[in-house]
Design a protein around this motif. Structure first.
Motif, PDB file in Angstrom:
ATOM      1  N   TYR A   1       0.852  -1.199   0.000  1.00 20.83           N
ATOM      2  CA  TYR A   1       0.000   0.000   0.000  1.00 20.83           C
ATOM      3  C   TYR A   1       0.878   1.236   0.000  1.00 20.83           C
ATOM      4  CZ  TYR A   1      -3.246   3.653   1.376  1.00 20.83           C
ATOM      5  OH  TYR A   1      -3.974   4.812   1.408  1.00 20.83           O
ATOM      6  N   TRP A   2       0.590   2.151  -0.920  1.00 16.81           N
ATOM      7  CA  TRP A   2       1.371   3.386  -1.005  1.00 16.81           C
ATOM      8  C   TRP A   2       0.489   4.551  -1.407  1.00 16.81           C
ATOM      9  CZ3 TRP A   2       2.334   6.701  -5.167  1.00 16.81           C
ATOM     10  CH2 TRP A   2       3.286   7.708  -4.929  1.00 16.81           C
ATOM     11  N   LYS A   3       0.761   5.680  -0.823  1.00 17.16           N
ATOM     12  CA  LYS A   3       0.205   6.958  -1.243  1.00 17.16           C
ATOM     13  C   LYS A   3       1.290   8.017  -1.028  1.00 17.16           C
ATOM     14  CE  LYS A   3      -4.022   6.457  -2.698  1.00 17.16           C
ATOM     15  NZ  LYS A   3      -5.171   6.895  -1.902  1.00 17.16           N
TER      16      LYS A   3
ATOM     17  N   LYS B   1      -7.813   6.164   7.900  1.00 22.46           N
ATOM     18  CA  LYS B   1      -8.038   5.643   6.556  1.00 22.46           C
ATOM     19  C   LYS B   1      -6.821   4.889   6.049  1.00 22.46           C
ATOM     20  CE  LYS B   1      -7.136   7.858   2.818  1.00 22.46           C
ATOM     21  NZ  LYS B   1      -7.049   8.741   1.632  1.00 22.46           N
ATOM     22  N   HIS B   2      -5.661   5.524   6.102  1.00 21.56           N
ATOM     23  CA  HIS B   2      -4.453   4.907   5.555  1.00 21.56           C
ATOM     24  C   HIS B   2      -4.071   3.641   6.330  1.00 21.56           C
ATOM     25  CE1 HIS B   2      -3.693   8.001   2.625  1.00 21.56           C
ATOM     26  NE2 HIS B   2      -3.749   8.940   3.544  1.00 21.56           N
ATOM     27  N   TYR B   3      -4.218   3.676   7.649  1.00 20.02           N
ATOM     28  CA  TYR B   3      -3.840   2.514   8.457  1.00 20.02           C
ATOM     29  C   TYR B   3      -4.776   1.342   8.194  1.00 20.02           C
ATOM     30  CZ  TYR B   3      -2.659  -0.337  12.522  1.00 20.02           C
ATOM     31  OH  TYR B   3      -2.281  -1.378  13.341  1.00 20.02           O
ATOM     32  N   ASP B   4      -6.073   1.602   8.136  1.00 20.40           N
ATOM     33  CA  ASP B   4      -7.035   0.527   7.902  1.00 20.40           C
ATOM     34  C   ASP B   4      -6.837  -0.092   6.520  1.00 20.40           C
ATOM     35  OD1 ASP B   4      -8.133   0.872  10.386  1.00 20.40           O
ATOM     36  OD2 ASP B   4      -9.795   2.125   9.709  1.00 20.40           O
TER      37      ASP B   4
ATOM     38  N   ASP C   1       1.022  19.969  -0.258  1.00 19.91           N
ATOM     39  CA  ASP C   1      -0.087  20.019  -1.203  1.00 19.91           C
ATOM     40  C   ASP C   1      -1.076  18.874  -0.986  1.00 19.91           C
ATOM     41  OD1 ASP C   1       2.049  18.363  -1.936  1.00 19.91           O
ATOM     42  OD2 ASP C   1       1.456  18.340  -4.046  1.00 19.91           O
ATOM     43  N   LEU C   2      -0.669  17.846  -0.217  1.00 18.01           N
ATOM     44  CA  LEU C   2      -1.553  16.724   0.052  1.00 18.01           C
ATOM     45  C   LEU C   2      -1.980  16.662   1.517  1.00 18.01           C
ATOM     46  CD1 LEU C   2       0.339  13.977  -2.000  1.00 18.01           C
ATOM     47  CD2 LEU C   2      -1.518  15.461  -2.742  1.00 18.01           C
ATOM     48  N   ALA C   3      -1.864  17.779   2.215  1.00 21.67           N
ATOM     49  CA  ALA C   3      -2.213  17.815   3.640  1.00 21.67           C
ATOM     50  C   ALA C   3      -3.670  17.431   3.870  1.00 21.67           C
ATOM     51  CB  ALA C   3      -1.928  19.199   4.212  1.00 21.67           C
ATOM     52  N   HIS C   4      -4.537  17.712   2.900  1.00 19.36           N
ATOM     53  CA  HIS C   4      -5.957  17.381   3.057  1.00 19.36           C
ATOM     54  C   HIS C   4      -6.205  15.869   3.063  1.00 19.36           C
ATOM     55  CE1 HIS C   4      -5.137  17.509  -1.289  1.00 19.36           C
ATOM     56  NE2 HIS C   4      -6.026  16.539  -1.367  1.00 19.36           N
ATOM     57  N   ASP C   5      -5.204  15.076   2.639  1.00 22.91           N
ATOM     58  CA  ASP C   5      -5.357  13.624   2.588  1.00 22.91           C
ATOM     59  C   ASP C   5      -4.778  12.947   3.830  1.00 22.91           C
ATOM     60  OD1 ASP C   5      -6.163  11.243   1.127  1.00 22.91           O
ATOM     61  OD2 ASP C   5      -4.031  10.841   0.827  1.00 22.91           O
ATOM     62  N   ARG C   6      -4.415  13.698   4.847  1.00 25.08           N
ATOM     63  CA  ARG C   6      -3.804  13.116   6.045  1.00 25.08           C
ATOM     64  C   ARG C   6      -4.883  12.599   6.999  1.00 25.08           C
ATOM     65  NH1 ARG C   6       1.053  17.607   7.017  1.00 25.08           N
ATOM     66  NH2 ARG C   6       2.217  17.039   5.119  1.00 25.08           N
ATOM     67  N   ASN C   7      -5.498  11.530   6.553  1.00 22.30           N
ATOM     68  CA  ASN C   7      -6.516  10.842   7.344  1.00 22.30           C
ATOM     69  C   ASN C   7      -5.865   9.568   7.878  1.00 22.30           C
ATOM     70  OD1 ASN C   7      -8.647   9.119   8.175  1.00 22.30           O
ATOM     71  ND2 ASN C   7     -10.091  10.238   6.874  1.00 22.30           N
ATOM     72  N   GLU C   8      -5.412   9.618   9.127  1.00 25.73           N
ATOM     73  CA  GLU C   8      -4.603   8.546   9.700  1.00 25.73           C
ATOM     74  C   GLU C   8      -5.331   7.211   9.727  1.00 25.73           C
ATOM     75  OE1 GLU C   8      -1.778   7.877  13.652  1.00 25.73           O
ATOM     76  OE2 GLU C   8      -2.989   9.685  13.417  1.00 25.73           O
TER      77      GLU C   8
END
Length: 251
Positions: A48-50, A118-121, A109-116
């Motif tokens: 998994y990568w973003k 979401k990424h962990y799950d 520029d991707l600060a709005h995607d910092r949903n901890e």
């Protein structure tokens, strides 16, 4: 970060080729005895990568005896045709890996995607499913297989043993993950003195590697929301990565 966001997995395969750069000059390839930090990071990113996150490899545990096997290979020549070479692979490999992710602070520029959560799950689900993309052990011809595990479970032939593997490539720092100010906007190679203690390889943080060399200037890729990056919208429209909705339109 409010949580450790740790994933643990086991990766195995029939062969691995973590190429020692010193062996490339003559057209031959010879694997290091253990995986490099960069190889394990690539495997974790295939799970998994973003660009919002940066994976940090904490530990690696070698679960099978280190053994090599040489093969005659006919690689394609740049000038056309084939050449003859010997590649030395690691055979019958298995590793336990512990890694965690942190926010990529270079990606404001991707600060709005910092949903901890979401990424962990998603990362945990992708480990259970064997990864989001194909897994390779250092080279494309070395297929790998991922499954969840508890780091430290099962016995290893190197439990209680300490080994030194000398100076190895740790990895490459790309511009979008550079921490040191003097390396931002550049590509940097890192080396370290690899050690196994009690059967476990504890990797230093990339910015803590003292043996490093700047290779060249480079630019980080730009991500523009709704142009080449969707953020949370990626998961809208169905359970199958947003494909259910699109499939229904074509019926």
């Amino acid at each position: 970060m409010d949580k450790p966001n740790i994933i643990e997995y086991k990766v195995s395969g029939r062969y691995a080729l973590f190429t020692d750069p010193l062996s490339k000059t003559g057209g031959e390839k010879c694997s290091y005895q253990i995986p490099t930090y960069q190889a394990l990071k690539g495997i974790t990113e295939s799970i998994y990568w973003k660009p919002t996150i940066t994976w940090i490899i904490d530990k690696c545990r070698v679960m099978k005896p280190i053994q090599t096997e040489s093969k005659g290979i006919r690689p394609i020549k740049y000038s056309g045709g084939n050449d003859l070479s010997y590649y030395t692979y690691l055979s019958d490999v298995e590793y336990q890996v512990r890694a965690h992710f942190e926010w990529n602070e270079n990606r404001e520029d991707l600060a709005h995607d910092r949903n901890e959560n979401k990424h962990y799950d998603i990362a945990k689900r992708m480990v259970e499913r064997g990864g989001r993309r194909d897994i390779f052990l250092g080279a494309r011809e070395c297929q790998g297989y991922v499954e969840p595990c508890a780091f430290g479970e099962e016995e290893s032939p190197y439990d209680g043993k300490n080994l030194s593997f000398g100076i190895m490539v740790h990895g490459i720092t790309y511009p979008d993950e550079a921490v040191r100010e003097e390396e931002k906007g550049k590509m940097t190679v890192r080396l370290w003195n690899a050690q196994m203690v009690n059967g476990i390889i504890n990797f230093p943080l990339p910015e803590k590697c003292e043996i490093r060399n700047v290779l060249k200037d480079a630019k980080q890729k730009e991500f523009i929301f709704e142009k080449n990056f969707l953020g949370l919208k990626e998961w809208e429209g169905g359970d199958l990565f947003g494909m259910v909705e699109d499939f229904g339109r074509n019926i």
